[in-house]
Design a protein around this motif. Structure first.
Motif, PDB file in Angstrom:
ATOM      1  N   GLN A   1      31.316 -19.477  14.012  1.00 15.00           N
ATOM      2  CA  GLN A   1      32.696 -19.520  13.529  1.00 15.00           C
ATOM      3  C   GLN A   1      32.976 -18.378  12.556  1.00 15.00           C
ATOM      4  OE1 GLN A   1      34.297 -23.542  12.583  1.00 15.00           O
ATOM      5  NE2 GLN A   1      32.362 -24.321  13.392  1.00 15.00           N
ATOM      6  N   LEU A   2      31.993 -18.034  11.755  1.00 15.29           N
ATOM      7  CA  LEU A   2      32.154 -16.898  10.852  1.00 15.29           C
ATOM      8  C   LEU A   2      32.305 -15.595  11.632  1.00 15.29           C
ATOM      9  CD1 LEU A   2      32.218 -15.939   7.900  1.00 15.29           C
ATOM     10  CD2 LEU A   2      29.722 -15.739   8.000  1.00 15.29           C
ATOM     11  N   ALA A   3      31.537 -15.456  12.705  1.00 12.94           N
ATOM     12  CA  ALA A   3      31.641 -14.264  13.551  1.00 12.94           C
ATOM     13  C   ALA A   3      33.023 -14.178  14.190  1.00 12.94           C
ATOM     14  CB  ALA A   3      30.555 -14.286  14.618  1.00 12.94           C
ATOM     15  N   SER A   4      33.563 -15.299  14.650  1.00 14.31           N
ATOM     16  CA  SER A   4      34.900 -15.309  15.245  1.00 14.31           C
ATOM     17  C   SER A   4      35.953 -14.916  14.221  1.00 14.31           C
ATOM     18  CB  SER A   4      35.214 -16.693  15.812  1.00 14.31           C
ATOM     19  OG  SER A   4      34.344 -17.022  16.873  1.00 14.31           O
ATOM     20  N   LEU A   5      35.814 -15.442  12.998  1.00 11.81           N
ATOM     21  CA  LEU A   5      36.763 -15.104  11.928  1.00 11.81           C
ATOM     22  C   LEU A   5      36.722 -13.611  11.625  1.00 11.81           C
ATOM     23  CD1 LEU A   5      38.641 -16.483   9.679  1.00 11.81           C
ATOM     24  CD2 LEU A   5      36.656 -16.184   8.185  1.00 11.81           C
ATOM     25  N   ARG A   6      35.523 -13.061  11.536  1.00  8.16           N
ATOM     26  CA  ARG A   6      35.379 -11.630  11.248  1.00  8.16           C
ATOM     27  C   ARG A   6      35.956 -10.791  12.388  1.00  8.16           C
ATOM     28  NH1 ARG A   6      30.391 -11.660  10.770  1.00  8.16           N
ATOM     29  NH2 ARG A   6      30.150 -11.793   8.501  1.00  8.16           N
ATOM     30  N   ASP A   7      35.662 -11.179  13.613  1.00  8.67           N
ATOM     31  CA  ASP A   7      36.165 -10.414  14.766  1.00  8.67           C
ATOM     32  C   ASP A   7      37.689 -10.428  14.811  1.00  8.67           C
ATOM     33  OD1 ASP A   7      33.575  -9.896  15.497  1.00  8.67           O
ATOM     34  OD2 ASP A   7      33.504 -11.408  17.099  1.00  8.67           O
ATOM     35  N   TYR A   8      38.282 -11.582  14.500  1.00 10.49           N
ATOM     36  CA  TYR A   8      39.750 -11.694  14.530  1.00 10.49           C
ATOM     37  C   TYR A   8      40.386 -10.721  13.547  1.00 10.49           C
ATOM     38  CZ  TYR A   8      44.373 -13.727  13.632  1.00 10.49           C
ATOM     39  OH  TYR A   8      45.716 -13.914  13.443  1.00 10.49           O
ATOM     40  N   HIS A   9      39.893 -10.694  12.315  1.00 14.20           N
ATOM     41  CA  HIS A   9      40.476  -9.799  11.318  1.00 14.20           C
ATOM     42  C   HIS A   9      40.138  -8.335  11.613  1.00 14.20           C
ATOM     43  CE1 HIS A   9      40.966 -13.620   9.171  1.00 14.20           C
ATOM     44  NE2 HIS A   9      41.936 -13.018   8.528  1.00 14.20           N
ATOM     45  N   ASN A  10      38.936  -8.072  12.138  1.00 12.42           N
ATOM     46  CA  ASN A  10      38.580  -6.700  12.494  1.00 12.42           C
ATOM     47  C   ASN A  10      39.478  -6.164  13.604  1.00 12.42           C
ATOM     48  OD1 ASN A  10      36.541  -6.279  10.639  1.00 12.42           O
ATOM     49  ND2 ASN A  10      34.919  -7.025  11.996  1.00 12.42           N
ATOM     50  N   THR A  11      39.845  -7.016  14.550  1.00 15.39           N
ATOM     51  CA  THR A  11      40.738  -6.595  15.629  1.00 15.39           C
ATOM     52  C   THR A  11      42.087  -6.164  15.072  1.00 15.39           C
ATOM     53  OG1 THR A  11      39.667  -8.055  17.241  1.00 15.39           O
ATOM     54  CG2 THR A  11      41.918  -7.346  17.728  1.00 15.39           C
ATOM     55  N   ILE A  12      42.625  -6.937  14.142  1.00 10.82           N
ATOM     56  CA  ILE A  12      43.909  -6.572  13.529  1.00 10.82           C
ATOM     57  C   ILE A  12      43.775  -5.260  12.772  1.00 10.82           C
ATOM     58  CG2 ILE A  12      45.605  -7.247  11.777  1.00 10.82           C
ATOM     59  CD1 ILE A  12      45.074 -10.163  12.595  1.00 10.82           C
ATOM     60  N   MET A  13      42.723  -5.126  11.976  1.00  6.81           N
ATOM     61  CA  MET A  13      42.557  -3.901  11.183  1.00  6.81           C
ATOM     62  C   MET A  13      42.344  -2.682  12.063  1.00  6.81           C
ATOM     63  SD  MET A  13      40.344  -5.126   7.838  1.00  6.81           S
ATOM     64  CE  MET A  13      39.073  -6.021   8.740  1.00  6.81           C
ATOM     65  N   SER A  14      41.704  -2.863  13.222  1.00  5.50           N
ATOM     66  CA  SER A  14      41.439  -1.711  14.101  1.00  5.50           C
ATOM     67  C   SER A  14      42.725  -1.097  14.638  1.00  5.50           C
ATOM     68  CB  SER A  14      40.536  -2.142  15.261  1.00  5.50           C
ATOM     69  OG  SER A  14      41.232  -3.007  16.159  1.00  5.50           O
ATOM     70  N   GLU A  15      43.812  -1.860  14.649  1.00  6.08           N
ATOM     71  CA  GLU A  15      45.089  -1.365  15.153  1.00  6.08           C
ATOM     72  C   GLU A  15      46.012  -0.877  14.040  1.00  6.08           C
ATOM     73  OE1 GLU A  15      46.950  -4.035  17.940  1.00  6.08           O
ATOM     74  OE2 GLU A  15      45.018  -4.930  18.474  1.00  6.08           O
TER      75      GLU A  15
END
Length: 413
Positions: A63-77
């Motif tokens: 769940q922590l990995a999913s949370l990190r991936d979600y925010h990283n996806t937003i920041m990457s754009e």
């Protein structure tokens, strides 16, 4: 100075953050911008809390990995200095590696509050990168509460002093909704969906010109479009009608939001971030009450009926014990009704708190309950509006006052 509040749906992705920036650029550069956690982040963090409390290590990591991936996806754009975001995520990971030795509600507030920290760090970094001078503020250092975790009670005097010391007019600030801090510097939250309340707190302390809550609906409607095909936009509402609608469960406004604004005559606007030039709804001083009925639906409700174990009646001593049990379990009552020998209440089916409440009540009373129910509230009702909501429903309980009727029903389908 204006107060703008953006909910999680408005910043659920990079396009939402860019849209927020455009609204701020055109309408709110002299403002305090309050932002909720992005998308369903609060739900995700609640899942992490449950996994942490029950020490399910694999669930925590996934769940922590999913949370990190979600925010990283937003920041990457987006563009900006997002190093504070990575520091917050690292802090969360470190926190989850520590022993779980606090009560659930305190753990909840320390972890779930980070959703708002992450979202505001991303928004502030992006606004700064696009040329807006956005000052990031930590609401945990500004909103002082008691130690009632998950439902912090605001210390208005201390909060007023801190907010006034931190904020200068004609500047742009980004801060968090929903969160505060106890006198011993532990993070607290103001209750689920408490970011609207945060907006009212800042507005009250700053004597703001107005508060605008940006939603994915055109304003306050007379019914939730999820339940009604034909809804009507309410262009104006009195403070009193807004308080009543919020109290009975209208999800567009948090129940605690209105009163601080009413006390200082600060108008509250509910507008659409999808149509930012549309006028929306204005809540303020007015002599005109609603001219059409409003419908509020609360699902997943439980009807609890209590009966004394002895030959006593439901009188003051029993009522005192009943309310004490509800306060002890932290469960709010949505409707109550009593006779000489029974007391019935309707509450949300909260899986964390309801079992505790039922165990407490069984110490003194015979307890029966029905779950899977709906609570329908109609403000400014007539018989036609009641009949409109009852097809394929079994009516279990009805309660009327001059302007409001509440119906507890079970779906027959």
């Amino acid at each position: 100075m204006k107060i703008f509040k953006f909910g999680g749906a408005s910043v659920k992705d990079a396009a939402g953050v860019r849209n927020l920036a455009e609204i701020v650029r055109t309408q709110g550069q002299n403002a305090v911008i309050i932002v909720s956690a992005m998308g369903k982040t609060t739900n995700a963090l609640e899942g992490i809390v449950r996994a942490y409390v029950h020490q399910k290590t694999d669930d925590i990591q996934s769940q922590l990995a999913s949370l990190r991936d979600y925010h990283n996806t937003i920041m990457s754009e987006l563009t900006g200095d997002f190093s504070p975001v990575h520091q917050t995520l690292a802090h969360l990971e470190n926190q989850l590696q520590q022993p779980c030795n606090s009560l659930y509600d305190e753990i909840y507030d320390q972890i779930v509050s980070l959703g708002e920290v992450l979202s505001t760090q991303i928004v502030a970094a992006y606004l700064t990168q696009t040329g807006l001078s956005a000052h990031w503020l930590d609401a945990r250092h500004l909103v002082r509460t008691d130690t009632t975790f998950r439902e912090g009670r605001v210390d208005w005097e201390a909060t007023n002093r801190r907010i006034k010391d931190a904020i200068v007019k004609n500047q742009l600030y980004i801060t968090q909704g929903f969160i505060g801090q106890s006198p011993d510097n532990r993070t607290t939250t103001l209750g689920r969906e408490g970011s609207d309340y945060s907006a009212a707190i800042f507005a009250y302390c700053l004597n703001a010109e107005s508060v605008t809550i940006w939603k994915d609906v055109p304003g306050v409607l007379n019914a939730d479009p999820k339940w009604f095909d034909e809804t009507v936009l309410l262009s104006k509402l009195t403070y009193q009608d807004a308080i009543e609608l919020a109290y009975y469960g209208a999800t567009v406004i948090h129940p605690k939001t209105i009163k601080p604004l009413q006390n200082k005559g600060i108008p509250l606007c509910v507008r659409s971030f999808l149509q930012p030039d549309a006028p929306g709804t204005v809540i303020g001083n007015s002599d005109r009450h609603l001219s059409i009925p409003s419908f509020i639906f609360k699902v997943n409700q439980v009807l609890i009926s209590l009966h004394p174990n002895d030959f006593s009646f439901i009188a003051e001593d029993n009522l005192s014990r009943i309310f004490g049990r509800f306060a002890q379990a932290g469960v709010k009552i949505n409707l109550m009704q009593n006779t000489a020998i029974s007391f019935s209440v309707v509450v949300d089916n909260n899986p964390d708190r309801l079992p505790v409440l039922l165990d407490l009540l069984k110490q003194d009373f015979r307890v029966s309950y029905n779950d899977g129910l709906e609570l329908i509230t109609i403000r400014y009702y007539d018989q036609g509006t009641i009949e409109r909501v009852l097809p394929n429903k079994k009516l279990l309980l009805e309660q009327k006052s001059r302007y409001t009727v509440q119906l507890v029903v079970k779906d027959l389908d």
